[in-house]
Design a protein around this motif. Structure first.
Motif, PDB file in Angstrom:
ATOM      1  N   ALA A 224       0.835  -1.191   0.000  1.00 48.30           N
ATOM      2  CA  ALA A 224       0.000   0.000   0.000  1.00 48.30           C
ATOM      3  C   ALA A 224       0.877   1.251   0.000  1.00 48.30           C
ATOM      4  O   ALA A 224       1.929   1.278   0.648  1.00 48.30           O
ATOM      5  CB  ALA A 224      -0.916   0.002   1.219  1.00 48.30           C
ATOM      6  N   PRO A 225       0.476   2.321  -0.713  1.00 49.66           N
ATOM      7  CA  PRO A 225       1.255   3.563  -0.710  1.00 49.66           C
ATOM      8  C   PRO A 225       1.338   4.152   0.690  1.00 49.66           C
ATOM      9  O   PRO A 225       0.427   4.000   1.506  1.00 49.66           O
ATOM     10  CB  PRO A 225       0.459   4.475  -1.653  1.00 49.66           C
ATOM     11  N   ASN A 226       2.428   4.840   0.963  1.00 50.93           N
ATOM     12  CA  ASN A 226       2.615   5.474   2.258  1.00 50.93           C
ATOM     13  C   ASN A 226       2.021   6.876   2.242  1.00 50.93           C
ATOM     14  O   ASN A 226       2.223   7.644   1.303  1.00 50.93           O
ATOM     15  CB  ASN A 226       4.101   5.554   2.602  1.00 50.93           C
ATOM     16  N   HIS A 227       1.307   7.215   3.294  1.00 50.19           N
ATOM     17  CA  HIS A 227       0.687   8.533   3.413  1.00 50.19           C
ATOM     18  C   HIS A 227       1.747   9.614   3.609  1.00 50.19           C
ATOM     19  O   HIS A 227       2.704   9.447   4.365  1.00 50.19           O
ATOM     20  CB  HIS A 227      -0.279   8.540   4.592  1.00 50.19           C
ATOM     21  N   LEU A 228       1.558  10.753   2.919  1.00 47.26           N
ATOM     22  CA  LEU A 228       2.424  11.920   3.071  1.00 47.26           C
ATOM     23  C   LEU A 228       1.555  13.163   3.059  1.00 47.26           C
ATOM     24  O   LEU A 228       0.616  13.265   2.262  1.00 47.26           O
ATOM     25  CB  LEU A 228       3.458  11.983   1.939  1.00 47.26           C
ATOM     26  N   ALA A 229       1.842  14.104   3.943  1.00 46.78           N
ATOM     27  CA  ALA A 229       1.082  15.353   4.005  1.00 46.78           C
ATOM     28  C   ALA A 229       2.014  16.512   4.311  1.00 46.78           C
ATOM     29  O   ALA A 229       2.969  16.378   5.093  1.00 46.78           O
ATOM     30  CB  ALA A 229      -0.021  15.271   5.055  1.00 46.78           C
ATOM     31  N   LEU A 230       1.729  17.665   3.703  1.00 49.93           N
ATOM     32  CA  LEU A 230       2.440  18.918   3.954  1.00 49.93           C
ATOM     33  C   LEU A 230       1.425  19.941   4.433  1.00 49.93           C
ATOM     34  O   LEU A 230       0.336  20.052   3.871  1.00 49.93           O
ATOM     35  CB  LEU A 230       3.130  19.422   2.684  1.00 49.93           C
ATOM     36  N   SER A 231       1.777  20.715   5.473  1.00 51.42           N
ATOM     37  CA  SER A 231       0.811  21.612   6.089  1.00 51.42           C
ATOM     38  C   SER A 231       1.420  22.990   6.337  1.00 51.42           C
ATOM     39  O   SER A 231       2.587  23.105   6.739  1.00 51.42           O
ATOM     40  CB  SER A 231       0.318  21.023   7.418  1.00 51.42           C
ATOM     41  N   GLN A 246      -2.332  16.411   0.966  1.00 54.41           N
ATOM     42  CA  GLN A 246      -2.102  15.084   1.508  1.00 54.41           C
ATOM     43  C   GLN A 246      -2.472  14.017   0.486  1.00 54.41           C
ATOM     44  O   GLN A 246      -3.228  14.262  -0.451  1.00 54.41           O
ATOM     45  CB  GLN A 246      -2.916  14.875   2.778  1.00 54.41           C
ATOM     46  N   SER A 247      -1.947  12.821   0.703  1.00 57.62           N
ATOM     47  CA  SER A 247      -2.295  11.689  -0.155  1.00 57.62           C
ATOM     48  C   SER A 247      -3.394  10.852   0.469  1.00 57.62           C
ATOM     49  O   SER A 247      -4.194  10.237  -0.229  1.00 57.62           O
ATOM     50  CB  SER A 247      -1.068  10.820  -0.419  1.00 57.62           C
ATOM     51  N   GLY A 248      -3.446  10.790   1.801  1.00 58.90           N
ATOM     52  CA  GLY A 248      -4.444   9.995   2.493  1.00 58.90           C
ATOM     53  C   GLY A 248      -5.828  10.608   2.421  1.00 58.90           C
ATOM     54  O   GLY A 248      -5.992  11.788   2.113  1.00 58.90           O
ATOM     55  N   TYR A 249      -6.818   9.787   2.733  1.00 56.68           N
ATOM     56  CA  TYR A 249      -8.212  10.207   2.637  1.00 56.68           C
ATOM     57  C   TYR A 249      -8.929  10.132   3.975  1.00 56.68           C
ATOM     58  O   TYR A 249      -9.982  10.726   4.161  1.00 56.68           O
ATOM     59  CB  TYR A 249      -8.919   9.312   1.609  1.00 56.68           C
ATOM     60  N   HIS A 250      -8.337   9.421   4.936  1.00 58.21           N
ATOM     61  CA  HIS A 250      -8.958   9.209   6.239  1.00 58.21           C
ATOM     62  C   HIS A 250      -8.267  10.067   7.287  1.00 58.21           C
ATOM     63  O   HIS A 250      -7.127  10.485   7.123  1.00 58.21           O
ATOM     64  CB  HIS A 250      -8.866   7.735   6.644  1.00 58.21           C
ATOM     65  N   PHE A 251      -8.970  10.301   8.417  1.00 61.55           N
ATOM     66  CA  PHE A 251      -8.399  11.080   9.506  1.00 61.55           C
ATOM     67  C   PHE A 251      -8.161  10.251  10.770  1.00 61.55           C
ATOM     68  O   PHE A 251      -7.347  10.628  11.587  1.00 61.55           O
ATOM     69  CB  PHE A 251      -9.291  12.288   9.821  1.00 61.55           C
ATOM     70  N   SER A 252      -8.854   9.144  10.975  1.00 64.63           N
ATOM     71  CA  SER A 252      -8.524   8.244  12.077  1.00 64.63           C
ATOM     72  C   SER A 252      -7.257   7.484  11.711  1.00 64.63           C
ATOM     73  O   SER A 252      -7.144   6.937  10.605  1.00 64.63           O
ATOM     74  CB  SER A 252      -9.667   7.262  12.349  1.00 64.63           C
ATOM     75  N   GLU A 253      -6.297   7.451  12.632  1.00 65.55           N
ATOM     76  CA  GLU A 253      -4.957   6.988  12.288  1.00 65.55           C
ATOM     77  C   GLU A 253      -4.925   5.595  11.675  1.00 65.55           C
ATOM     78  O   GLU A 253      -4.219   5.362  10.678  1.00 65.55           O
ATOM     79  CB  GLU A 253      -4.064   7.028  13.533  1.00 65.55           C
ATOM     80  N   TYR A 259      -5.487   2.183   4.898  1.00 70.26           N
ATOM     81  CA  TYR A 259      -6.340   2.280   3.727  1.00 70.26           C
ATOM     82  C   TYR A 259      -5.959   3.392   2.744  1.00 70.26           C
ATOM     83  O   TYR A 259      -6.732   3.709   1.856  1.00 70.26           O
ATOM     84  CB  TYR A 259      -7.799   2.472   4.162  1.00 70.26           C
ATOM     85  N   THR A 260      -4.788   3.982   2.894  1.00 68.32           N
ATOM     86  CA  THR A 260      -4.339   4.970   1.910  1.00 68.32           C
ATOM     87  C   THR A 260      -4.060   4.283   0.576  1.00 68.32           C
ATOM     88  O   THR A 260      -3.304   3.309   0.523  1.00 68.32           O
ATOM     89  CB  THR A 260      -3.084   5.700   2.408  1.00 68.32           C
ATOM     90  N   GLU A 261      -4.663   4.793  -0.480  1.00 74.26           N
ATOM     91  CA  GLU A 261      -4.522   4.192  -1.807  1.00 74.26           C
ATOM     92  C   GLU A 261      -3.739   5.069  -2.780  1.00 74.26           C
ATOM     93  O   GLU A 261      -3.280   4.587  -3.811  1.00 74.26           O
ATOM     94  CB  GLU A 261      -5.905   3.913  -2.403  1.00 74.26           C
TER      95      GLU A 261
END
Length: 284
Positions: A224-231, A246-253, A259-261
């Motif tokens: 699965a792809p790894n989540h990355l976010a810049l803020s 961000q690449s992820g779609y969910h907020f619960s860790e 489930y990041t796709e």
């Protein structure tokens, strides 16, 4: 979902910036080192705590992929994900909270305990804490009649952080996740328990602005792809505003990690924002 977005935007634009709502520490004995500006960067936790006797509200909103172009205004018209949360400072080193995200209709109940916090006055050179949550998925499932226990998932993480030169902060968060139930159709690997390591960082630009990032690196065997976010973070009065990619779609860790796709480095990026507001519930 558009109505929810407009409501949140109206709430953002209507904030009163009164002097009595200035974001100040409730207790003077709290550490003088602010390693991170917020308790949550984008989807993962930091060592920052809600002060004792204060209530923090967090509204997080993520849109669709920006690479979709003008057809849906670079993701602003669809696939919105919303997370609403409340955190309360029980003591100087303990916070409890509850959150709810729109994707999969998940409620999460969480705690954060940070007994060691970086403080130049006491020569404490790093911050150390524990964070955990229990999430329950309330989405109605037509194929199966889930029990309450089968809807549960768990997340626990060790938080190790330090600020350098009063401007640069880093945090390492080894984590463990467990899902009571998985489906073969899920994007996540078919393993009930997953291990991961989260790396977070912050560059303090000035007293009210900073740049931050979070990256999820797997130590479990998964493709699965790894989540990355810049803020980009702005503090104003009693509020902190975050604008992020961000690449992820969910907020619960646990859902964000498992489930990041989308792959950030391949251009699968979502825009989003978050609003943090602190309310003082007891006198100083």
């Amino acid at each position: 979902m558009k109505q929810i977005s407009l409501l949140i935007l109206s709430y953002l634009l209507s904030f009163p910036l009164y002097a009595q709502m200035e974001r100040t520490r409730a207790v003077n004995s709290l550490p003088d080192t602010e390693v991170f500006l917020t308790s949550t960067l984008v989807g993962t936790q930091t060592v920052h705590l809600t002060p004792s006797g204060e209530l923090q509200s967090i509204i997080s909103h993520s849109f669709g992929p920006i690479r979709s172009g003008w057809g849906d205004l670079f993701g602003l018209d669809n696939n919105a994900a919303v997370h609403l949360a409340l955190d309360y400072g029980v003591s100087d080193d303990l916070t409890i909270g509850i959150g709810r995200k729109s994707v999969r209709d998940v409620f999460d109940f969480r705690y954060k305990w940070v007994p060691l916090r970086q403080n130049a006055g006491t020569n404490q050179t790093f911050s150390l804490g524990l964070y955990g949550n229990v999430a329950v998925e309330t989405l109605e499932e037509r194929r199966f009649d889930y029990t309450f226990g089968e809807r549960l998932s768990f997340y626990h993480s060790l938080l190790i952080a330090r600020q350098f030169y009063n401007r640069i902060s880093f945090q390492l968060s080894p984590s463990i996740i467990h899902f009571n139930t998985l489906l073969a159709s899920d994007r996540a690997p078919l393993s009930h328990t997953l291990f991961s390591t989260i790396v977070s960082g912050r560059l303090k630009l000035n007293e009210r602005q900073s740049l931050s990032f979070e990256y999820v690196g797997y130590t479990h065997n998964t493709d699965a792809p790894n989540h990355l976010a810049l803020s980009y973070e702005i503090e104003t009065g009693g509020h902190v505003f975050q604008l992020f990619l961000q690449s992820g779609y969910h907020f619960s860790e646990q859902y964000l990690i498992a489930y990041t796709e989308d792959d950030f480095l391949k251009g699968n990026i979502r825009m989003g924002f978050a609003i943090h507001r602190v309310f003082q519930l007891k006198g100083k």
